[in-house]
Write a protein that holds these residues in place. Structure first.
Motif, PDB file in Angstrom:
ATOM      1  N   UNK A 254       6.983  32.107  68.533  1.00 18.38           N
ATOM      2  CA  UNK A 254       6.860  31.548  67.187  1.00 18.38           C
ATOM      3  C   UNK A 254       5.553  30.764  67.118  1.00 18.38           C
ATOM      4  N   UNK A 255       5.197  30.355  65.906  1.00 14.88           N
ATOM      5  CA  UNK A 255       4.071  29.441  65.726  1.00 14.88           C
ATOM      6  C   UNK A 255       4.485  28.359  64.734  1.00 14.88           C
ATOM      7  N   UNK A 256       3.813  27.210  64.833  1.00 15.34           N
ATOM      8  CA  UNK A 256       3.941  26.181  63.804  1.00 15.34           C
ATOM      9  C   UNK A 256       2.637  26.193  63.025  1.00 15.34           C
ATOM     10  N   UNK A 257       2.762  26.473  61.740  1.00 18.88           N
ATOM     11  CA  UNK A 257       1.611  26.660  60.877  1.00 18.88           C
ATOM     12  C   UNK A 257       1.449  25.448  59.965  1.00 18.88           C
ATOM     13  N   UNK A 258       0.281  24.826  60.015  1.00 13.83           N
ATOM     14  CA  UNK A 258      -0.004  23.681  59.156  1.00 13.83           C
ATOM     15  C   UNK A 258      -1.093  24.059  58.160  1.00 13.83           C
ATOM     16  N   UNK A 259      -0.820  23.771  56.879  1.00 10.73           N
ATOM     17  CA  UNK A 259      -1.716  24.184  55.800  1.00 10.73           C
ATOM     18  C   UNK A 259      -2.112  22.976  54.966  1.00 10.73           C
ATOM     19  N   UNK A 260      -3.404  22.857  54.680  1.00 10.87           N
ATOM     20  CA  UNK A 260      -3.889  21.835  53.762  1.00 10.87           C
ATOM     21  C   UNK A 260      -3.715  22.323  52.326  1.00 10.87           C
ATOM     22  N   UNK A 261      -3.201  21.451  51.460  1.00  8.50           N
ATOM     23  CA  UNK A 261      -2.956  21.832  50.076  1.00  8.50           C
ATOM     24  C   UNK A 261      -2.896  20.588  49.216  1.00  8.50           C
ATOM     25  N   UNK A 262      -2.818  20.793  47.913  1.00 10.37           N
ATOM     26  CA  UNK A 262      -2.675  19.656  46.995  1.00 10.37           C
ATOM     27  C   UNK A 262      -1.627  19.959  45.931  1.00 10.37           C
ATOM     28  N   UNK A 263      -1.831  21.044  45.177  1.00 11.00           N
ATOM     29  CA  UNK A 263      -0.929  21.356  44.058  1.00 11.00           C
ATOM     30  C   UNK A 263       0.502  21.568  44.527  1.00 11.00           C
ATOM     31  N   UNK A 264       0.692  22.389  45.568  1.00 17.27           N
ATOM     32  CA  UNK A 264       2.057  22.705  46.007  1.00 17.27           C
ATOM     33  C   UNK A 264       2.750  21.524  46.671  1.00 17.27           C
ATOM     34  N   UNK A 265       1.982  20.481  46.985  1.00 18.75           N
ATOM     35  CA  UNK A 265       2.566  19.299  47.614  1.00 18.75           C
ATOM     36  C   UNK A 265       2.984  18.245  46.592  1.00 18.75           C
ATOM     37  N   UNK A 266       2.703  18.475  45.320  1.00 16.27           N
ATOM     38  CA  UNK A 266       2.996  17.473  44.300  1.00 16.27           C
ATOM     39  C   UNK A 266       4.470  17.073  44.291  1.00 16.27           C
ATOM     40  N   UNK A 267       5.360  18.055  44.479  1.00 15.13           N
ATOM     41  CA  UNK A 267       6.789  17.758  44.460  1.00 15.13           C
ATOM     42  C   UNK A 267       7.528  18.399  45.627  1.00 15.13           C
ATOM     43  N   UNK A 268       6.789  18.791  46.663  1.00 14.30           N
ATOM     44  CA  UNK A 268       7.409  19.485  47.796  1.00 14.30           C
ATOM     45  C   UNK A 268       8.128  18.506  48.705  1.00 14.30           C
ATOM     46  N   UNK A 269       9.333  18.885  49.113  1.00 18.71           N
ATOM     47  CA  UNK A 269      10.102  18.089  50.054  1.00 18.71           C
ATOM     48  C   UNK A 269      10.508  18.922  51.248  1.00 18.71           C
ATOM     49  N   UNK A 270      11.038  18.297  52.269  1.00 18.90           N
ATOM     50  CA  UNK A 270      11.497  19.019  53.453  1.00 18.90           C
ATOM     51  C   UNK A 270      12.584  20.012  53.047  1.00 18.90           C
ATOM     52  N   UNK A 271      12.456  21.238  53.530  1.00 13.20           N
ATOM     53  CA  UNK A 271      13.420  22.282  53.207  1.00 13.20           C
ATOM     54  C   UNK A 271      13.036  23.139  52.017  1.00 13.20           C
TER      55      UNK A 271
END
Length: 213
Positions: A21-38
């Motif tokens: 597997x891999x753990x993928x980390x992505x830089x973003x702004x718009x999609x993080x406005x209301x994103x929560x765990x899960x």
């Protein structure tokens, strides 16, 4: 569920190898406005789950099955990726119904620029379980790297789409080169129709509807 309307281009910040597997980390702004765990976010058409987040990044676990069946295996820090949050019931369905479940990986075969658009030809994966061509029709829908597109010509081994300037500028499809691999998802409605037609399921359904059950 998604619509195939990309909200922003994110940037791969880190890829942590974990064997299967891999753990993928992505830089973003718009999609993080209301994103929560899960929460679910589509990355190049792959539905991934937010496992960690900061003010500017989010991280997902990508399992072996996803690495084997999609183009995410080759992502590296600095790569741009198409991002879309899961659709909510109060939003317009601007594209078509997209599950974020990649059916196969195609290859960009040809790019033909014009004054106001660009025609792109993409190969269809062949072999057992890879015949996506049966789900494609002219003017039907196809998802390419998470982007909802209209099929111009549907062939047995490839298909073409026309990309408008907005799509070229706001998604990774503007920079994909000949030979690049892209994630493909066929229209789920076509898959359901196929299942109904196989094995007499459609006849049974018609009988039940006629009987009012």
């Amino acid at each position: 569920m998604f619509t195939g309307i990309v909200e922003e281009l994110g940037t791969v910040a880190a890829v942590e190898e974990q064997g299967d597997a891999i753990r993928l980390t992505v830089e973003a702004s718009v999609v993080l406005e209301d994103a929560g765990l899960g929460d679910s976010i589509s990355v190049n058409g792959c539905c991934l789950t937010v496992a960690e987040r900061t003010a500017t990044t989010w991280t997902a676990d990508v399992m072996q099955e996803t690495l084997d069946k999609t183009g995410l295996r080759g992502v590296a820090p600095g790569d741009r990726v198409n991002l879309e949050r899961a659709v909510t019931a109060d939003k317009r369905l601007g594209g078509h119904i997209v599950q974020g479940h990649v059916d196969g990986v195609g290859e960009v075969l040809r790019r033909t620029p014009s004054e106001h658009w660009e025609v792109v030809e993409v190969s269809l994966p062949q072999g057992p379980g890879g015949d996506l061509g049966r789900y494609l029709v002219d003017k039907g829908s196809i998802t390419v790297d998470g982007v909802s597109l209209t099929v111009v010509e549907a062939g047995e081994r490839s298909f073409t789409v026309s990309l408008i300037p907005e799509t070229l500028a706001r998604t990774t499809l503007g920079s994909r080169r000949v030979g690049d691999r892209v994630n493909l998802e066929a229209d789920v409605l076509a898959k359901h129709v196929e299942k109904l037609l196989v094995g007499g399921h459609l006849d049974a359904l018609v009988r039940r509807l006629g009987e009012g059950t």
